[in-house]
Design a protein around this motif. Structure first.
Motif, short mmCIF file in Angstrom:
data_model
loop_
_atom_site.label_atom_id
_atom_site.label_comp_id
_atom_site.label_asym_id
_atom_site.label_seq_id
_atom_site.Cartn_x
_atom_site.Cartn_y
_atom_site.Cartn_z
N GLY A 192 0.80 -1.17 0.02
CA GLY A 192 -0.03 -0.05 -0.02
C GLY A 192 0.86 1.27 -0.17
O GLY A 192 1.93 1.27 0.26
N ARG A 193 0.22 2.57 0.03
CA ARG A 193 0.77 3.72 -0.18
C ARG A 193 1.38 4.24 1.28
O ARG A 193 0.77 3.57 2.15
CB ARG A 193 -0.24 4.72 -0.71
CG ARG A 193 0.45 6.10 -0.76
CD ARG A 193 -0.51 7.20 -1.33
NE ARG A 193 -0.33 8.41 -1.49
CZ ARG A 193 -0.27 9.47 -0.94
NH1 ARG A 193 -1.09 9.48 0.43
NH2 ARG A 193 0.06 10.65 -1.29
N MET A 194 2.65 4.51 1.11
CA MET A 194 3.21 4.73 2.53
C MET A 194 3.63 6.15 2.75
O MET A 194 4.45 6.66 3.37
CB MET A 194 4.48 3.67 2.83
CG MET A 194 4.03 2.38 2.75
SD MET A 194 5.16 1.30 3.47
CE MET A 194 4.75 1.68 5.13
N VAL A 195 3.13 7.07 1.89
CA VAL A 195 3.46 8.50 2.08
C VAL A 195 3.18 9.06 3.59
O VAL A 195 3.91 9.89 3.77
CB VAL A 195 2.74 9.40 0.89
CG1 VAL A 195 2.93 10.69 1.00
CG2 VAL A 195 3.25 8.84 -0.45
N ARG A 196 2.01 8.83 3.95
CA ARG A 196 1.73 9.32 5.22
C ARG A 196 2.50 8.77 6.41
O ARG A 196 2.82 9.37 7.36
CB ARG A 196 0.29 8.96 5.57
CG ARG A 196 -0.78 9.60 4.70
CD ARG A 196 -2.25 9.48 5.17
NE ARG A 196 -2.51 9.83 6.43
CZ ARG A 196 -3.66 9.79 6.75
NH1 ARG A 196 -4.86 9.28 6.20
NH2 ARG A 196 -4.00 10.39 8.01
N VAL A 197 2.92 7.57 6.31
CA VAL A 197 4.14 6.93 7.14
C VAL A 197 5.36 7.66 6.93
O VAL A 197 5.86 8.23 7.97
CB VAL A 197 4.41 5.33 7.05
CG1 VAL A 197 5.52 5.01 7.91
CG2 VAL A 197 3.27 4.78 7.51
N ALA A 198 5.86 8.03 5.82
CA ALA A 198 6.93 8.84 5.50
C ALA A 198 6.88 10.18 6.15
O ALA A 198 7.78 10.78 6.73
CB ALA A 198 7.32 8.82 4.21
N GLN A 199 5.55 10.89 5.97
CA GLN A 199 5.43 12.04 6.36
C GLN A 199 5.50 12.23 7.82
O GLN A 199 6.02 13.06 8.46
CB GLN A 199 4.11 12.60 6.03
CG GLN A 199 3.98 12.94 4.47
CD GLN A 199 2.58 13.32 3.95
OE1 GLN A 199 1.56 13.03 4.66
NE2 GLN A 199 2.44 13.93 2.75
N ASP A 238 -3.97 5.12 4.42
CA ASP A 238 -3.20 5.68 3.15
C ASP A 238 -3.81 5.29 1.96
O ASP A 238 -3.77 4.08 1.74
CB ASP A 238 -1.78 5.63 3.41
CG ASP A 238 -0.96 7.02 2.64
OD1 ASP A 238 -1.78 7.79 2.02
OD2 ASP A 238 0.12 6.95 2.63
N ALA A 239 -4.21 6.18 0.99
CA ALA A 239 -4.48 5.66 -0.28
C ALA A 239 -4.23 6.92 -1.09
O ALA A 239 -4.20 8.06 -0.86
CB ALA A 239 -6.00 5.33 -0.14
N TRP A 240 -4.02 6.45 -2.57
CA TRP A 240 -3.78 7.50 -3.60
C TRP A 240 -5.04 7.66 -4.35
O TRP A 240 -5.64 6.77 -4.63
CB TRP A 240 -2.73 6.98 -4.61
CG TRP A 240 -2.73 7.76 -5.78
CD1 TRP A 240 -3.03 7.40 -7.08
CD2 TRP A 240 -2.30 9.15 -5.96
NE1 TRP A 240 -2.97 8.23 -8.10
CE2 TRP A 240 -2.48 9.50 -7.35
CE3 TRP A 240 -1.88 9.87 -4.94
CZ2 TRP A 240 -1.97 10.77 -7.81
CZ3 TRP A 240 -1.54 11.45 -5.55
CH2 TRP A 240 -1.66 11.66 -7.04
N HIS A 241 -5.41 9.02 -4.66
CA HIS A 241 -6.58 9.50 -5.27
C HIS A 241 -6.19 10.48 -6.60
O HIS A 241 -5.23 11.25 -6.35
CB HIS A 241 -7.76 10.24 -4.42
CG HIS A 241 -8.24 9.31 -3.42
ND1 HIS A 241 -9.26 8.29 -3.62
CD2 HIS A 241 -7.85 9.49 -1.94
CE1 HIS A 241 -9.29 7.80 -2.24
NE2 HIS A 241 -8.43 8.56 -1.47
N ALA A 242 -6.51 9.69 -7.75
CA ALA A 242 -6.05 10.67 -8.83
C ALA A 242 -6.82 11.97 -8.63
O ALA A 242 -8.03 12.18 -8.34
CB ALA A 242 -6.42 9.79 -10.14
#
Length: 414
Positions: A192-199, A238-242
């Motif tokens: 899954g998307r991990m941008v929020r963890v990285a943030q 966390d999820a990616w939305h176009a």
């Protein structure tokens, strides 16, 4: 020995100014440092300093960027050890997990922070005034916010690759250089998307930096490392939305002959001639890079070309942000799992011009699709990265362009 050329003389003068500024800022801090003091240390006139840098803040950013570049390391350096090593050994033994990588990233970060017992003039203290300088002016605050988002994206993409490879897939193909090293798994991997963890990790680490400057000795580095590692266990939904509305991509048939450039993430030559997406992004639009990464098919290279209308002052800040990320990432993530997103600094705008963008600003967002050595589609404006990434029917001379909505349906431009 022959006489120096004008360019060589300017380079030497600039180096003298930077060395003197490093000493001045380390001794006095940003606020108390004086341009006159820097000129005296360099044995130059005040005018010579200003002929190379527009002001004290630009000089401060340049000093920190030079230090970050020097310590940031290259992908070609040994992974996790200064003594040497091979890339095909990156996953042998205990494979890196996301928790391992976050902890190692944090360990590399806190290792650079000043300790309570450090000498006042140590290089580790040079950056103690960085955040106050940045937040004091919207001119620097807004670009820095986008640079941190770019750092989070790069860290997240590496973590996603690790989650995809992971202990369950230990036989990751060795990739010391070239396309195989660059084109990792697509965007959102199995974990899954991990941008929020990285943030969250960068929020914690930037906070630790601020406290290390304001209250040396307050935070226990081991606790910070442990806490960052445990962020891997959080479910942040966390999820990616176009994007729901984007500028249309238009077919093109233009020459693509980019000049040589350096990938600032790897510290290696950027791969610009392969088929893929090249996004020219001003420092207010860096978050758009994720739109290109998520929308492109697996294995498609994506390059973010960073431009600014304030190159003398903001280009060093951009270099500093990416180099700091690279320094920590190379000690935390095996090369095979590095993100496929390339980042190229383009302060002079020469690469942007090659992409058909002769004038740039901090609000620039232009993306082109490259195929067969030519630009076959381009988009300009908000959503350009997504539009260029989703242009379909591409061959060496034409592109059928479309915009893809959140539900996956195609919205054709008029």
């Amino acid at each position: 020995m022959g006489r120096l050329t004008r360019a060589e003389q300017q380079q030497r003068t600039r180096a003298r100014v930077l060395a003197a500024a490093r000493e001045e800022f380390a001794e006095h801090g940003f606020d108390a440092a004086r341009v006159d003091g820097i000129a005296e240390r360099a044995e130059l006139t005040r005018g010579a300093v200003y002929s190379n840098f527009p002001g004290k803040r630009a000089l401060y950013f340049a000093v920190l960027a030079e230090l970050a570049d020097a310590s940031g390391g290259l992908l070609g350096d040994s992974f996790g050890s200064p003594s040497g090593g091979r890339f095909d050994e990156a996953f042998t033994g205990a494979s890196r997990t996301v928790r391992d990588a976050l902890a190692a990233f944090a360990r590399a970060w806190v290792a650079r922070l000043p300790l309570a017992t450090d000498d006042r003039h140590d290089d580790a203290r040079l950056g103690r005034d960085l955040m106050p300088v940045i937040v004091s002016d919207e001119l620097t605050r807004r670009p820095f916010a986008q640079l941190v988002r770019l750092d989070a994206l790069l860290l997240a993409l590496a973590l996603e690759n690790l989650a995809s490879y992971g202990p369950a897939a230990p036989h990751v193909p060795a990739a010391p250089h070239g396309p195989a090293a660059l084109y990792g798994p697509r965007g959102v991997a199995a974990g899954g998307r991990m941008v929020r963890v990285a943030q969250a990790a960068l929020t914690m680490l930037h906070g630790a930096s601020r406290l290390a400057a304001a209250a040396p000795g307050f935070a226990e580095p081991f606790d910070v490392v442990t806490a960052c590692g445990r962020l891997a266990d959080l479910d942040l939904d966390d999820a990616w939305h176009a994007p729901t509305a984007v500028t249309p991509a238009l077919p093109a048939d233009e020459a693509w002959d980019p000049p040589p450039a350096l990938d600032a993430v790897r510290g290696a030559p950027a791969l610009l001639t392969d088929d893929g997406v090249v996004a020219v992004l001003g420092l207010h639009r860096l978050a758009a890079a994720e739109e290109a990464v998520r929308a492109t098919p697996p294995g498609t290279p994506v390059t973010a070309v960073l431009v600014t209308g304030q190159a003398d002052e903001l280009a060093p800040l951009a270099r500093l942000a990416v180099a700091g990320l690279r320094h920590c990432l190379r000690q935390a993530v095996p090369p095979a799992a590095w993100p496929r997103l390339q980042v190229v600094h383009d302060p002079s705008g020469v690469l942007a011009a090659a992409a058909g963008v002769p004038a740039v600003s901090d609000g620039t967002e232009v993306a082109v699709r490259v195929a067969g050595g030519r630009i076959v589609a381009r988009a300009d404006g908000l959503g350009a990265c997504h539009a260029a990434a989703t242009a379909t029917g591409i061959d060496a001379g034409r592109a059928e362009c479309q915009v893809v909505a959140n539900d996956g349906s195609a919205i054709r431009p008029e």
